[in-house]
Design a protein around this motif. Structure first.
Motif, PDB file in Angstrom:
ATOM      1  N   LEU A  19      36.909  32.054  28.262  1.00 43.52           N
ATOM      2  CA  LEU A  19      36.696  31.560  29.626  1.00 43.52           C
ATOM      3  C   LEU A  19      37.218  31.953  29.947  1.00 43.52           C
ATOM      4  N   SER A  20      38.051  33.114  30.473  1.00 49.74           N
ATOM      5  CA  SER A  20      38.154  34.079  31.296  1.00 49.74           C
ATOM      6  C   SER A  20      37.993  35.016  31.790  1.00 49.74           C
ATOM      7  N   LEU A  21      37.114  35.600  30.530  1.00 49.74           N
ATOM      8  CA  LEU A  21      36.217  36.495  31.220  1.00 49.74           C
ATOM      9  C   LEU A  21      34.964  36.430  31.895  1.00 49.74           C
ATOM     10  N   GLY A  22      34.648  35.411  32.408  1.00 47.75           N
ATOM     11  CA  GLY A  22      33.941  34.847  33.264  1.00 47.75           C
ATOM     12  C   GLY A  22      34.270  35.846  34.793  1.00 47.75           C
ATOM     13  N   THR A  23      36.191  36.028  34.988  1.00 51.52           N
ATOM     14  CA  THR A  23      36.062  36.824  35.807  1.00 51.52           C
ATOM     15  C   THR A  23      35.412  37.614  35.707  1.00 51.52           C
ATOM     16  N   LEU A  24      34.693  38.442  34.866  1.00 55.09           N
ATOM     17  CA  LEU A  24      34.389  39.625  35.187  1.00 55.09           C
ATOM     18  C   LEU A  24      32.655  39.884  35.792  1.00 55.09           C
ATOM     19  N   ILE A  25      31.946  38.475  35.092  1.00 55.59           N
ATOM     20  CA  ILE A  25      31.007  37.931  35.641  1.00 55.59           C
ATOM     21  C   ILE A  25      30.818  37.694  37.498  1.00 55.59           C
ATOM     22  N   ILE A  26      31.656  36.963  37.662  1.00 50.05           N
ATOM     23  CA  ILE A  26      31.916  36.909  38.823  1.00 50.05           C
ATOM     24  C   ILE A  26      32.396  38.281  40.014  1.00 50.05           C
ATOM     25  N   SER A  27      32.976  38.838  39.469  1.00 47.17           N
ATOM     26  CA  SER A  27      33.687  40.649  39.800  1.00 47.17           C
ATOM     27  C   SER A  27      32.445  40.925  41.040  1.00 47.17           C
ATOM     28  N   PHE A  28      31.634  41.115  39.630  1.00 48.08           N
ATOM     29  CA  PHE A  28      30.106  42.099  40.127  1.00 48.08           C
ATOM     30  C   PHE A  28      29.500  41.740  40.673  1.00 48.08           C
ATOM     31  N   TYR A  86      28.259  43.451  48.775  1.00 46.31           N
ATOM     32  CA  TYR A  86      27.556  44.883  49.122  1.00 46.31           C
ATOM     33  C   TYR A  86      26.642  45.301  48.804  1.00 46.31           C
ATOM     34  N   HIS A  87      26.074  44.566  47.923  1.00 47.98           N
ATOM     35  CA  HIS A  87      24.434  45.211  47.259  1.00 47.98           C
ATOM     36  C   HIS A  87      24.829  46.165  46.555  1.00 47.98           C
ATOM     37  N   ALA A  88      26.283  46.150  46.066  1.00 45.46           N
ATOM     38  CA  ALA A  88      26.289  47.223  45.120  1.00 45.46           C
ATOM     39  C   ALA A  88      25.626  47.823  43.933  1.00 45.46           C
ATOM     40  N   VAL A 132      36.009  49.338  40.833  1.00 43.12           N
ATOM     41  CA  VAL A 132      35.852  47.961  42.367  1.00 43.12           C
ATOM     42  C   VAL A 132      35.496  47.083  41.144  1.00 43.12           C
ATOM     43  N   MET A 133      34.727  46.141  40.538  1.00 41.63           N
ATOM     44  CA  MET A 133      33.793  45.577  39.961  1.00 41.63           C
ATOM     45  C   MET A 133      34.626  45.045  38.281  1.00 41.63           C
ATOM     46  N   LEU A 134      34.685  46.045  37.783  1.00 40.36           N
ATOM     47  CA  LEU A 134      35.971  45.995  36.443  1.00 40.36           C
ATOM     48  C   LEU A 134      37.046  45.840  36.772  1.00 40.36           C
ATOM     49  N   GLY A 135      37.341  45.852  38.322  1.00 42.80           N
ATOM     50  CA  GLY A 135      39.184  46.383  38.444  1.00 42.80           C
ATOM     51  C   GLY A 135      39.505  44.816  39.159  1.00 42.80           C
ATOM     52  N   GLY A 136      38.734  44.979  40.114  1.00 42.55           N
ATOM     53  CA  GLY A 136      38.692  43.145  39.708  1.00 42.55           C
ATOM     54  C   GLY A 136      38.569  41.847  39.202  1.00 42.55           C
ATOM     55  N   GLY A 137      37.308  41.840  38.510  1.00 47.36           N
ATOM     56  CA  GLY A 137      37.682  41.269  37.458  1.00 47.36           C
ATOM     57  C   GLY A 137      38.312  40.952  36.048  1.00 47.36           C
ATOM     58  N   THR A 182      38.241  41.203  44.222  1.00 48.00           N
ATOM     59  CA  THR A 182      37.470  42.579  44.177  1.00 48.00           C
ATOM     60  C   THR A 182      36.327  42.679  45.652  1.00 48.00           C
ATOM     61  N   ILE A 183      36.690  41.563  47.066  1.00 44.18           N
ATOM     62  CA  ILE A 183      36.576  42.509  48.136  1.00 44.18           C
ATOM     63  C   ILE A 183      37.254  43.373  48.637  1.00 44.18           C
ATOM     64  N   LEU A 184      38.721  43.317  48.664  1.00 45.24           N
ATOM     65  CA  LEU A 184      39.212  43.778  48.596  1.00 45.24           C
ATOM     66  C   LEU A 184      39.511  45.184  47.820  1.00 45.24           C
TER      67      LEU A 184
END
Length: 260
Positions: free
Chosen positions: A109-118, A125-127, A55-60, A36-38
């Motif tokens: 369990l892997s759906l947690g990546t979306l939450i972490i990315s958001f 970044y206070h996006a 960006v959030m969706l892509g990272g997640g 997400t940062i990248l």
């Protein structure tokens, strides 16, 4: 009823076993943060509206796919190395039911990546999070989950009789991320690559999610993409059934399920 109990028990056990593995925790927690940062640094000067949500969706989604590659695909190799693959195959519960429970547990369990990315984009970044069509987004995420479950089952079956599971896991991660448009639209890829991209169901799942984020002005377009995703998913289901029957036949004929 018994099958539902088997699926539920397998799902819970799989989630516990997956989370204790350091590689899986890295894919689940660290990978979406870094990605997400990248992606944010890559897109912040792009001038594109609402790029933070992409960006959030892509990272997640990248983290989700990494978790699937190193869990659903790798489970077969782990069961083989521990000497339990043949035991799972001959249990009273159907082998396909156990595989489905494992894949379902990994995907949930892997759906947690979306939450972490958001959360990463929001905290670092206070996006702003702008979803124009939240109802369609929920439907799109549900369709994406079904899509990832079916493709994970196909991968698990394809690698059941393979002795090069780790090689294939590492080979499919990045190409699928690029071909399915997790980071950028697939339309910018070379023309000769597009048929491959459109044959992969995650490509259409990503299109649905991005369309929901930007706003569904044309419902016909949305449901057309959803229909294409449904058709490809059905093809994957038929392929999974065929692979399951082929694997069962090969195992009974050759009895080399755990031979390295």
């Amino acid at each position: 009823m018994k099958q539902l109990i088997v699926i539920w028990d397998t799902l819970r056990l799989q989630m516990k076993n997956s989370f204790v593995r350091p590689m899986y925790r890295f894919c689940l927690i660290a990978a979406p943060i870094v990605q997400t940062i990248l992606l944010y640094e890559m897109y912040k000067n792009s001038g594109q509206d609402n790029f933070t949500t992409y960006v959030m969706l892509g990272g997640g989604l990248m983290g989700l796919w990494s978790c699937i590659c190193f869990s659903s695909a790798g489970d077969i190799n782990r069961e083989r190395s521990m000497g339990t693959l043949s035991l799972i195959f001959v249990t009273p519960a159907n082998f396909s039911t156990i595989i489905f429970g494992k894949v379902l547990g990994n995907t949930v369990l892997s759906l947690g990546t979306l939450i972490i990315s958001f959360l990463t984009a929001k905290i670092v970044y206070h996006a702003p999070i702008m979803v124009v069509s939240p109802g369609f987004l929920l439907l799109s995420i549900f369709a994406a989950v079904i899509c990832f479950i079916t493709i994970s089952i196909c991968l698990a079956y394809l690698l059941t009789l393979s002795r090069k599971t780790q090689l294939y896991m590492n080979c499919i991660e990045i190409p699928v991320i690029l071909l399915c448009g997790f980071v950028f639209p697939v339309e910018i890829l070379p023309v000769w690559v597009l048929p491959i991209s459109y044959a992969l169901s995650p490509t259409w799942a990503v299109k649905l999610i991005r369309l929901s984020v930007s706003g569904v002005d044309n419902r016909m377009e949305y449901f057309t993409i959803l229909g294409i995703l449904g058709c490809i998913t059905m093809i994957y289901i038929v392929l999974s059934i065929f692979l399951c029957r082929t694997i069962e036949k090969q195992v009974r004929m050759k009895a080399t399920l755990e031979v390295s």
